[in-house]
Every structure is written in C-alpha cells, then in structure tokens.
Scaffold this active site. Sequence first.
Site, PDB file in Angstrom:
ATOM      1  N   HIS A 151     -45.701 -13.410  11.184  1.00 47.62           N
ATOM      2  CA  HIS A 151     -44.502 -13.325  12.241  1.00 47.62           C
ATOM      3  C   HIS A 151     -42.866 -13.217  12.243  1.00 47.62           C
ATOM      4  O   HIS A 151     -42.634 -12.469  11.671  1.00 47.62           O
ATOM      5  CB  HIS A 151     -44.901 -15.745  12.180  1.00 47.62           C
ATOM      6  CG  HIS A 151     -44.319 -15.874  11.707  1.00 47.62           C
ATOM      7  ND1 HIS A 151     -43.096 -16.297  11.571  1.00 47.62           N
ATOM      8  CD2 HIS A 151     -45.078 -16.705  10.486  1.00 47.62           C
ATOM      9  CE1 HIS A 151     -42.931 -16.980  10.373  1.00 47.62           C
ATOM     10  NE2 HIS A 151     -43.396 -17.285   9.854  1.00 47.62           N
ATOM     11  N   ASP A 199     -40.431 -14.545  13.913  1.00 46.12           N
ATOM     12  CA  ASP A 199     -39.469 -15.653  14.576  1.00 46.12           C
ATOM     13  C   ASP A 199     -39.052 -16.317  13.662  1.00 46.12           C
ATOM     14  O   ASP A 199     -40.160 -16.057  12.059  1.00 46.12           O
ATOM     15  CB  ASP A 199     -39.888 -16.693  14.863  1.00 46.12           C
ATOM     16  CG  ASP A 199     -41.353 -17.223  15.341  1.00 46.12           C
ATOM     17  OD1 ASP A 199     -41.967 -16.325  14.566  1.00 46.12           O
ATOM     18  OD2 ASP A 199     -41.676 -18.570  14.958  1.00 46.12           O
ATOM     19  N   GLU A 242     -44.146 -18.743  16.068  1.00 47.99           N
ATOM     20  CA  GLU A 242     -45.279 -19.369  15.310  1.00 47.99           C
ATOM     21  C   GLU A 242     -44.720 -20.539  14.717  1.00 47.99           C
ATOM     22  O   GLU A 242     -45.089 -21.363  14.094  1.00 47.99           O
ATOM     23  CB  GLU A 242     -45.579 -18.507  13.861  1.00 47.99           C
ATOM     24  CG  GLU A 242     -46.250 -18.790  12.764  1.00 47.99           C
ATOM     25  CD  GLU A 242     -46.089 -20.161  12.087  1.00 47.99           C
ATOM     26  OE1 GLU A 242     -46.667 -20.689  11.239  1.00 47.99           O
ATOM     27  OE2 GLU A 242     -45.096 -19.805  10.996  1.00 47.99           O
TER      28      GLU A 242
END
Length: 486
Positions: A78, A80, A148
Amino acid sequence: MEKSLLETLSPTAVWTYFNQICQIPHTSGHEQNIGQFLLDTAEKLGLEATRNESGNVHIIKPASSGMENRPSVLLQAHMDMVGVKDTEKEFDFQKECVTPLITDDGFVTADGTTLGADNGIGMAIILAILNDASLRHPRIKALFTVSEETNMKGAVALTAEDIDCDTAINIDSEDIGEICIGCAGGSSYNIVYEPDIKAVPDTGFRALEIRMSNGLGGHSGIDIHKKRLNGGGAVLSLISSLRDEGFKVCISDFKAGTVRNSIPSEASAVLCIPEHLIGKSINSLQDMINRLQTKFSETDSNASFEVTRLDTLPTFMLTDEATDDVLKLKALNTKVTEYLDDGVTPLTSCNMGVARLENNRFHFELLARYATTEGKAGIEKKINDIVASGRAKITHYDCYTFWQPDFDSRLLKLASEEYRKLTGLDSVTTVIHAGLECGLFKTLNPKLDVISIGPDIYGAHSTKERVRISSVDTCYRWIQHILESI
Ligand SMILES: [Zn+2]
C-alpha cells in the site's frame, strides 16, 4: 545514531528506492505524488503502468522468456503511511519528509516521526524486483493501493480484472520468516446515546473524579486477547460496581479513547453523588480498584487509578435511568468472545475504542473483528442486542471481509521451502486477528493463491517504528527465489 546513508545498505536498489519514497510526503489520502513517483519509475524502466480513478497504481512486467507458462504473480503493497510524531516535534506530514536514521544495532528508524517502512519498504522491494534485469520471473503485476491505513479505500475499489493473476504476495507483514495466510474481517460502528439529563442540585451533592492512566493500550486486534485494561470499559465497570453496592452515582462527564482501532490506555469520569455518601463511596471505590489491579497485575501492571473529590459541582448529570443505560452499553467492549481451537488465537472480538460524553450525547466507536461468517453474524447480533438494551442508536456501520486460510496453498508450500533453502530456518504459518487487504482480493478472485510476508518492522504506527536492515535483505532475496522457482 548516524544520519541516513541508506544507499550504502544492501540490497542497494531497495534502499535507494526507499530513500526516494521517504522524500515524498505520503500519508493516507495524500497519495497523489507518491503515485506519480511510481508511474515515473515504471516509465524509466520501460514498463506499462496505469493509475485508475481510485488512485491505485498498476505496473506490468511481462514474463522472462521461457517463464510465460508459470503462474503469474501479483506483488502488492500500500502507498499510504500513518503520520505520527513526538508531541514536542514540529512536523507537517503533508509538506515535510521524514528523516531516516541508521542505528548502531542494525535498524533504520526516523527522527521523531513514523518512518513509513510500513509500507514504504514493501513498495521499494517491488520496485527493485521490477528493476532487476537478471531475475528470471513469471508475468508480474505490481499493485500499489491507496488509503489502506484508514479504510482500505484502494483495495475496496479493486475489480476482478485488477487482480487477474494466479498468485499474490502481499508485502505488508512485519515479521521475517512468518507467512500469513489468513486475517480477520472487521466491522466499524458509531453508536450514539442521547441521555436524559438534569441539573445538579446546589446543595446536598458532591462530585468526584475517577481517572485511569498508564495502561498498556495497544492494537485493537493483535493485542485484544492479551488481558489488558480497556480504559473506558474499566472505568464504566467501577461506576457499575458502585451502583450495585447501592451508591446511586450519576455520570456527569466521561472520556476514553480517540480511535476505534486502539485499546484506550486512559479514561476519566466525573460522577455526582449525594453528599453524605461520598466518604463511603470513595472507600468502596478504593477496594474495587485494588481488586481490579490485582486481577490485571500480570498483564497490565502499570495501569494506575486516581479518585479525587472535586471542589466544584458540574451543572448537569445524567438521570438515574440514563446512567443505567450507559452502564448497559459498557458490554459493547466484549474483547474476545470466541477463540480458535488452540484456545489462544482470537476468532471474534470487539474493541470499544472510544466512549465519550460530548455535547450531552454519549458517543461510542467500536471495531469488531471476526474470522468466519458465523463469527461475524454472532458478534453483530450481540452488538445490536446491547445497543437495543441501552436504548442507543447505530449511526454508522462499515465492514470489510475476512480472509479464510488455505493450509494446502501451493504458494505457501513453495514460500516455506524457499525460506528454508535461503536461511536454513523453518518459516512460521500465521493467521492474524487484524485486517489485511488480501481478504478483499480473495472475494474478487477466489482462485487466487495468496500469502503475506515482510521484513521485521517494530512499533509500526508509532514514532518508535523501525525496520531491521538484515531482514529487508532476506525478504528481498526470498521473493526473488519464489519468483524464480514458481
Ligand atoms: Zn501496512
């Protein structure tokens, strides 16, 4: 500690990419620039890449010659990171970049902030694999998802076409040598109770405050079975026991927790009580606190409680009936309701992450987790029943699915063989009581063979976050070996 020279670490390609990632702010909801970096990197490597509406980035690397018939692999991380900083540190996660530091004991950490190794190292490993011209590999699809850490927005937006692979390796686990093959689903609830309130009489009443602090707190899934005090649950239990002993205290203020996915380590309540009972009630409370601390002396030994008489009386308090309703709602903190056959691993749980009285409304935020359809139905019924018994209302509900383990997975077998060949050690197969994006992949593509692995990351989501340098090397080579022999 030395200032970062990440490029001197091995494997160079992984750490060089990670260093570049650290220079781009990328907290949840702010993935525009990191996404562009991934697209630019793909372009430099001559690979086909797209970013779709949700913000997810896909990069395709065709199979090496002779590997076209091997199972295709989705490599996923992910984009982030969670932005947490030390209280005294001035830092703007949307504008500034984290400063990675190499420690003497073989870790990379950050200076007063989260590092973003979760999941920046996962992204860097995937980019290094895409960049590796000598590696023999099947068709690879790299998938980088957004948000996420907040609501899995990127994974939720995926379509079956996005994950049209035979196998998937998610690189978001945090223990080298562990192969995760299952995770819990989760349901979020916001619950509101609007209590009847009344004015506190000017005479004949006193106020007291109960405060809990220094609990261990922790992750609402991974730590839920560790018999730690939930601040909100503990203080509500004390109030409930007081009323059971005949002290008709009424709640005037209550605060516990800030986010649903963390166990509150502190809480406070202000209670109103008839003046002639205050001395006795404090004595009883002290006994109850002693019993509670003895009960948790092994598992949450630093948790402390303070009971204070207040000089000023609050203006309002909940009525007797309303106080009873709120005390019924304390049952929402079910902790673990069901275990796996081993008696240790939680199957179903619910964390009461927030319980607060604000603007005359009692507000609860819960995160329930489950590993089976029956578990989901069971915990959801229980929550609905408790909400009804306390005459409250559910104002928000949201859920994501669990990932059912497949112990016969071919990819699991291959990954554990390759780990043994690489390190001489046995891998450990795990199923975690927390959410991973893989659960959502399986719903879209039930035939997908999935595992989740990663390097050693400690203290993720905190300013103590650090990643073990040697484990990044092992993880990278492990994935290379899996790709070569798949
Ligand atoms: Zn993560």
